[in-house]
Write a protein that holds these residues in place. Structure first.
Motif, PDB file in Angstrom:
ATOM      1  N   ASP A 149     -25.078  66.252  54.116  1.00 12.46           N
ATOM      2  CA  ASP A 149     -24.516  64.929  53.820  1.00 12.46           C
ATOM      3  C   ASP A 149     -23.781  64.375  55.026  1.00 12.46           C
ATOM      4  O   ASP A 149     -23.869  63.183  55.342  1.00 12.46           O
ATOM      5  CB  ASP A 149     -23.558  65.009  52.624  1.00 12.46           C
ATOM      6  N   TYR A 150     -23.039  65.250  55.708  1.00 11.49           N
ATOM      7  CA  TYR A 150     -22.288  64.807  56.888  1.00 11.49           C
ATOM      8  C   TYR A 150     -23.242  64.408  58.018  1.00 11.49           C
ATOM      9  O   TYR A 150     -23.019  63.403  58.703  1.00 11.49           O
ATOM     10  CB  TYR A 150     -21.359  65.922  57.362  1.00 11.49           C
ATOM     11  N   VAL A 151     -24.304  65.169  58.201  1.00 11.14           N
ATOM     12  CA  VAL A 151     -25.295  64.837  59.229  1.00 11.14           C
ATOM     13  C   VAL A 151     -25.884  63.458  58.966  1.00 11.14           C
ATOM     14  O   VAL A 151     -26.005  62.622  59.869  1.00 11.14           O
ATOM     15  CB  VAL A 151     -26.407  65.905  59.271  1.00 11.14           C
ATOM     16  N   GLU A 152     -26.234  63.192  57.713  1.00  9.29           N
ATOM     17  CA  GLU A 152     -26.815  61.891  57.368  1.00  9.29           C
ATOM     18  C   GLU A 152     -25.792  60.770  57.514  1.00  9.29           C
ATOM     19  O   GLU A 152     -26.124  59.659  57.930  1.00  9.29           O
ATOM     20  CB  GLU A 152     -27.361  61.926  55.940  1.00  9.29           C
ATOM     21  N   ARG A 156     -26.285  57.439  59.785  1.00  9.89           N
ATOM     22  CA  ARG A 156     -26.163  56.084  59.232  1.00  9.89           C
ATOM     23  C   ARG A 156     -25.146  55.242  59.990  1.00  9.89           C
ATOM     24  O   ARG A 156     -25.314  54.021  60.126  1.00  9.89           O
ATOM     25  CB  ARG A 156     -25.762  56.143  57.758  1.00  9.89           C
ATOM     26  N   GLU A 157     -24.084  55.881  60.460  1.00  2.66           N
ATOM     27  CA  GLU A 157     -22.975  55.153  61.064  1.00  2.66           C
ATOM     28  C   GLU A 157     -23.094  55.008  62.581  1.00  2.66           C
ATOM     29  O   GLU A 157     -22.159  54.545  63.238  1.00  2.66           O
ATOM     30  CB  GLU A 157     -21.660  55.854  60.722  1.00  2.66           C
ATOM     31  N   THR A 158     -24.246  55.366  63.128  1.00  5.27           N
ATOM     32  CA  THR A 158     -24.405  55.340  64.575  1.00  5.27           C
ATOM     33  C   THR A 158     -24.065  53.983  65.174  1.00  5.27           C
ATOM     34  O   THR A 158     -23.294  53.878  66.128  1.00  5.27           O
ATOM     35  CB  THR A 158     -25.838  55.739  64.970  1.00  5.27           C
ATOM     36  N   LEU A 171     -31.766  60.689  66.856  1.00  2.00           N
ATOM     37  CA  LEU A 171     -31.189  61.547  67.883  1.00  2.00           C
ATOM     38  C   LEU A 171     -29.819  62.041  67.444  1.00  2.00           C
ATOM     39  O   LEU A 171     -29.493  63.233  67.620  1.00  2.00           O
ATOM     40  CB  LEU A 171     -31.070  60.788  69.202  1.00  2.00           C
ATOM     41  N   MET A 172     -29.026  61.155  66.856  1.00  2.00           N
ATOM     42  CA  MET A 172     -27.718  61.561  66.350  1.00  2.00           C
ATOM     43  C   MET A 172     -27.876  62.645  65.289  1.00  2.00           C
ATOM     44  O   MET A 172     -27.130  63.634  65.267  1.00  2.00           O
ATOM     45  CB  MET A 172     -26.999  60.351  65.757  1.00  2.00           C
ATOM     46  N   ARG A 173     -28.863  62.480  64.429  1.00  2.00           N
ATOM     47  CA  ARG A 173     -29.122  63.472  63.382  1.00  2.00           C
ATOM     48  C   ARG A 173     -29.428  64.838  64.009  1.00  2.00           C
ATOM     49  O   ARG A 173     -28.925  65.864  63.560  1.00  2.00           O
ATOM     50  CB  ARG A 173     -30.283  62.988  62.508  1.00  2.00           C
TER      51      ARG A 173
END
Length: 285
Positions: A149-152, A156-158, A171-173
């Motif tokens: 959940d934190y990864v997603e 989402r907030e990138t 990439l952030m994921r």
């Protein structure tokens, strides 16, 4: 391996990430390097999927010599972002790697040694450790569901995260997912831990190589410093210029970016690296 057909020599580049990241942070930069060089990124101690943790303050940058030796690389180009920028500088200053050139991406050290020693003592205070846990979640233990959940959430907030705006969500994921390693009890640990940070920010004050501005004095190879307009050192641009002007073969490149250049401006950074590769090839002709 990629060969440079023009001069018949290989050119190797080692990409070193900063604190809290891992080798995945370089994925988009590497995709732009193409056939210009053979680039390798790796997880520093205590980061990503590295199984090793630091037992001394210098191990993480001394590992650069082992990386070059294990790959059989001579005179690689060393590129470091943030703490990785100090790592490539320290390894060069210590003489354990003899690079063709180094590039420091918003990762300079500008304090004199006495000031740096005083400032580094701050990281041993309980309030500093707590701040690292609260802001970056270093050392956070969580179950798989909450970890994913934190990864997603980070992905989402990138675009709304000032630090990472411009980075690809995928990439952030990849980077955040690689920050978590599984534990024997089924939980996941967010790396690095606060203990890792404390260890690496407490070098021996009498060490020959120390994270202070004198680290640049022994460096004789070409050095490029990339200074983002909204990075950690933007307000100290004059001091950065002094480092550049203190020796021949150094250059300063200012770009419109925040601190996280490898993930938010990968094409621009790749162009800088490719230019450095071309310059070092020209130098050996």
């Amino acid at each position: 391996m990629v060969w440079c057909s023009r001069i018949g020599q290989r050119r190797y580049t080692t990409l070193v990430h900063g604190t809290g990241h891992n080798c995945a942070a370089w994925a988009d930069v590497a995709s732009h390097l193409g056939t210009h060089c053979h680039a390798v990124a790796f997880d520093l101690r205590g980061h990503g999927y590295s199984e090793a943790g630091s037992r001394t303050a210098e191990q993480y940058w001394r590992d650069l010599a082992d990386v070059a030796a294990s790959l059989g690389w001579e005179r690689p180009i060393l590129v470091g972002h943030s703490t990785g920028g100090y790592a490539v500088s320290a390894a060069t200053a210590a003489g354990i790697v003899t690079p063709a050139a180094i590039a420091v991406i918003d990762g300079v050290v500008l304090e004199d040694r006495a000031t740096a020693i005083h400032d580094n003592a701050h990281w041993h205070k309980p309030e500093a450790a707590q701040r690292l846990r609260e802001i970056y979640l270093y050392g956070w233990r969580v179950d798989r569901h909450d970890m994913l959940d934190y990864v997603e959430q980070c992905a989402r907030e990138t675009d709304t995260d000032g630090f990472n705006a411009g980075a690809r969500p995928e990439l952030m994921r990849q980077v955040i997912r690689r920050c978590f390693t599984s534990c024997a009890d089924g939980q996941y640990l967010r790396r690095p831990t606060v203990e890792e940070i404390t260890m690496t920010t407490a070098p021996d004050p009498d060490a020959v190589v120390y994270p202070s501005v004198d680290v640049y004095e022994p460096i004789e190879c070409p050095m490029t410093i990339v200074l983002p307009s909204d990075g950690f050192y933007a307000r100290r641009a004059d001091e950065v210029r002094s480092v550049v002007q203190s020796s021949q073969g150094r250059r300063l490149i200012e770009i419109d970016a925040g601190h996280n250049v490898p993930m938010t401006r990968p094409a621009e950074l790749a162009t800088i690296i490719i230019d450095l590769v071309r310059q070092t090839h020209t130098d050996v002709e």
